[in-house]
Motif scaffolding. Structure first.
Motif, PDB file in Angstrom:
ATOM      1  N   PRO A   1      -3.693 -19.174   2.312  1.00  0.00           N
ATOM      2  CA  PRO A   1      -3.517 -17.877   3.296  1.00  0.00           C
ATOM      3  C   PRO A   1      -4.694 -17.324   3.338  1.00  0.00           C
ATOM      4  O   PRO A   1      -4.899 -16.215   4.192  1.00  0.00           O
ATOM      5  CB  PRO A   1      -2.230 -17.092   2.568  1.00  0.00           C
ATOM      6  CG  PRO A   1      -1.631 -18.152   1.994  1.00  0.00           C
ATOM      7  CD  PRO A   1      -2.695 -19.139   1.330  1.00  0.00           C
ATOM      8  N   GLN A   2      -5.820 -17.334   2.115  1.00  0.00           N
ATOM      9  CA  GLN A   2      -6.980 -16.656   2.150  1.00  0.00           C
ATOM     10  C   GLN A   2      -7.668 -17.116   3.420  1.00  0.00           C
ATOM     11  O   GLN A   2      -8.949 -16.393   3.824  1.00  0.00           O
ATOM     12  CB  GLN A   2      -7.583 -16.735   0.825  1.00  0.00           C
ATOM     13  CG  GLN A   2      -7.066 -15.989  -0.223  1.00  0.00           C
ATOM     14  CD  GLN A   2      -7.060 -14.759  -0.332  1.00  0.00           C
ATOM     15  OE1 GLN A   2      -7.742 -13.877   0.439  1.00  0.00           O
ATOM     16  NE2 GLN A   2      -6.211 -13.886  -0.894  1.00  0.00           N
TER      17      GLN A   2
ATOM     18  N   GLY B   1      -2.984 -13.940  12.788  1.00  0.00           N
ATOM     19  CA  GLY B   1      -2.193 -14.327  14.123  1.00  0.00           C
ATOM     20  C   GLY B   1      -1.325 -15.466  13.657  1.00  0.00           C
ATOM     21  O   GLY B   1      -0.385 -15.935  14.428  1.00  0.00           O
ATOM     22  N   THR B   2      -1.623 -16.237  12.650  1.00  0.00           N
ATOM     23  CA  THR B   2      -0.827 -17.419  11.919  1.00  0.00           C
ATOM     24  C   THR B   2       0.049 -16.697  11.105  1.00  0.00           C
ATOM     25  O   THR B   2       0.040 -15.577  10.596  1.00  0.00           O
ATOM     26  CB  THR B   2      -1.814 -18.607  11.158  1.00  0.00           C
ATOM     27  OG1 THR B   2      -2.216 -17.770  10.184  1.00  0.00           O
ATOM     28  CG2 THR B   2      -2.919 -19.076  12.472  1.00  0.00           C
ATOM     29  N   ILE B   3       1.121 -17.658  10.890  1.00  0.00           N
ATOM     30  CA  ILE B   3       2.244 -17.080   9.900  1.00  0.00           C
ATOM     31  C   ILE B   3       1.938 -16.865   8.574  1.00  0.00           C
ATOM     32  O   ILE B   3       1.929 -15.700   7.997  1.00  0.00           O
ATOM     33  CB  ILE B   3       3.500 -18.151   9.875  1.00  0.00           C
ATOM     34  CG1 ILE B   3       4.153 -18.231  11.183  1.00  0.00           C
ATOM     35  CG2 ILE B   3       4.440 -17.746   8.717  1.00  0.00           C
ATOM     36  CD1 ILE B   3       5.022 -19.430  11.436  1.00  0.00           C
ATOM     37  N   ARG B   4       0.817 -17.696   8.028  1.00  0.00           N
ATOM     38  CA  ARG B   4       0.571 -17.359   6.580  1.00  0.00           C
ATOM     39  C   ARG B   4      -0.719 -16.591   6.815  1.00  0.00           C
ATOM     40  O   ARG B   4      -0.952 -15.309   5.690  1.00  0.00           O
ATOM     41  CB  ARG B   4      -0.289 -18.649   5.941  1.00  0.00           C
ATOM     42  CG  ARG B   4       1.009 -19.889   5.628  1.00  0.00           C
ATOM     43  CD  ARG B   4       0.255 -21.167   5.303  1.00  0.00           C
ATOM     44  NE  ARG B   4       1.331 -22.142   4.993  1.00  0.00           N
ATOM     45  CZ  ARG B   4       1.055 -23.346   4.772  1.00  0.00           C
ATOM     46  NH1 ARG B   4      -0.005 -23.890   5.280  1.00  0.00           N
ATOM     47  NH2 ARG B   4       1.972 -24.128   4.179  1.00  0.00           N
ATOM     48  N   GLY B   5      -1.576 -16.631   7.670  1.00  0.00           N
ATOM     49  CA  GLY B   5      -2.479 -15.346   7.905  1.00  0.00           C
ATOM     50  C   GLY B   5      -2.050 -13.972   7.894  1.00  0.00           C
ATOM     51  O   GLY B   5      -2.527 -13.143   7.251  1.00  0.00           O
TER      52      GLY B   5
ATOM     53  N   VAL C   1      -1.358 -15.693  -1.425  1.00  0.00           N
ATOM     54  CA  VAL C   1      -1.743 -16.971  -2.026  1.00  0.00           C
ATOM     55  C   VAL C   1      -1.257 -18.504  -1.986  1.00  0.00           C
ATOM     56  O   VAL C   1      -0.149 -18.462  -1.398  1.00  0.00           O
ATOM     57  CB  VAL C   1      -1.512 -16.657  -3.663  1.00  0.00           C
ATOM     58  CG1 VAL C   1      -2.398 -15.421  -3.834  1.00  0.00           C
ATOM     59  CG2 VAL C   1       0.061 -16.461  -3.996  1.00  0.00           C
ATOM     60  N   VAL C   2      -1.892 -19.429  -2.361  1.00  0.00           N
ATOM     61  CA  VAL C   2      -1.598 -20.715  -1.697  1.00  0.00           C
ATOM     62  C   VAL C   2      -0.350 -21.064  -2.400  1.00  0.00           C
ATOM     63  O   VAL C   2       0.425 -21.874  -1.797  1.00  0.00           O
ATOM     64  CB  VAL C   2      -2.644 -21.917  -1.978  1.00  0.00           C
ATOM     65  CG1 VAL C   2      -2.636 -21.886  -3.714  1.00  0.00           C
ATOM     66  CG2 VAL C   2      -2.635 -22.983  -1.366  1.00  0.00           C
ATOM     67  N   GLY C   3       0.114 -20.732  -3.625  1.00  0.00           N
ATOM     68  CA  GLY C   3       1.259 -20.956  -4.103  1.00  0.00           C
ATOM     69  C   GLY C   3       2.502 -20.441  -3.747  1.00  0.00           C
ATOM     70  O   GLY C   3       3.616 -20.681  -4.161  1.00  0.00           O
ATOM     71  N   ARG C   4       2.165 -19.339  -2.839  1.00  0.00           N
ATOM     72  CA  ARG C   4       3.310 -18.871  -2.177  1.00  0.00           C
ATOM     73  C   ARG C   4       2.983 -18.424  -0.750  1.00  0.00           C
ATOM     74  O   ARG C   4       2.580 -17.445  -0.125  1.00  0.00           O
ATOM     75  CB  ARG C   4       3.563 -17.126  -2.923  1.00  0.00           C
ATOM     76  CG  ARG C   4       4.008 -17.211  -4.282  1.00  0.00           C
ATOM     77  CD  ARG C   4       5.330 -17.624  -4.492  1.00  0.00           C
ATOM     78  NE  ARG C   4       5.551 -17.694  -5.934  1.00  0.00           N
ATOM     79  CZ  ARG C   4       5.518 -18.889  -6.853  1.00  0.00           C
ATOM     80  NH1 ARG C   4       4.868 -20.013  -6.566  1.00  0.00           N
ATOM     81  NH2 ARG C   4       5.861 -18.691  -8.117  1.00  0.00           N
TER      82      ARG C   4
END
Ligand code: RTP
Length: 155
Positions: A100-101, A106-110, A115-118
């Motif tokens: 996500p970093q 505009g994206t869901i994770r963005g 953090v990548v684990g969540r």
């Protein structure tokens, strides 16, 4: 147009336990729905650790494998199959980069994760994995084929 509806691409999308706990189910579903993709299967389940290991079998040798499987089996997951032209690749685009970093705003994770684990959501990364993951998570009869009127204005 009706005829080709049966051949439309499908992908497996899962809202991970963090996304469910954070109340992001509707937010995530609406992004796929508004884009014009069609929901053809959905259920909420708590996967066993063994099931999580099957889902992530490709990552067996990675150092984070065990923690990842513990996490996926730690609570309810919303498992879905989405259908539509280009849904596998574009679904990944809606989701954003794994970390996500690095995912674009505009994206869901963005927009929703740090953090990548969540990182709140999973999406199949190609046609083969889509097929495998759909059949791991769903019985064929749990997938619903239907015509929506809107589709002829989208595809
Ligand atoms: P996903 O399968 O969940 O959609 O994620 P992805 O394809 O974007 O990423 P992949 O490389 O297949 O990794 C699967 C999930 O493992 C977790 N992960 N943790 N360094 C780490 O701690 C690490 N790297 C990956 C993430 O939850 C990722 O989504």
């Amino acid at each position: 147009q009706e005829a080709h509806a049966a051949e439309l691409e499908r992908t497996f999308i899962a809202i991970k336990p963090d996304g469910v706990q954070r109340g992001l189910i509707s937010e995530i579903i609406s992004r796929f729905e508004r884009k014009g993709f069609k929901l053809v299967a959905i259920k909420i389940v708590i996967p066993s650790k063994d099931f999580a290991e099957k889902h992530y079998h490709d990552l067996k040798t990675r150092p984070f494998f065990d923690g990842l499987c513990d996490f996926l089996s730690s609570g309810p997951v919303v498992a879905m199959v989405w259908e539509g032209e280009g849904v596998i690749k574009y679904g990944r685009k809606l989701i954003g980069a794994t970390d996500p970093q690095k995912s674009e705003p505009g994206t869901i994770r963005g927009d929703l994760a740090v953090v990548v684990g969540r990182n709140i959501i999973h999406g199949s990364d190609g046609p083969e994995t889509a097929k495998d993951e759909i059949s791991l998570w769903f019985k064929p009869e749990e997938l619903v084929a239907y015509t929506s009127n809107a589709e002829k204005w989208i595809y």
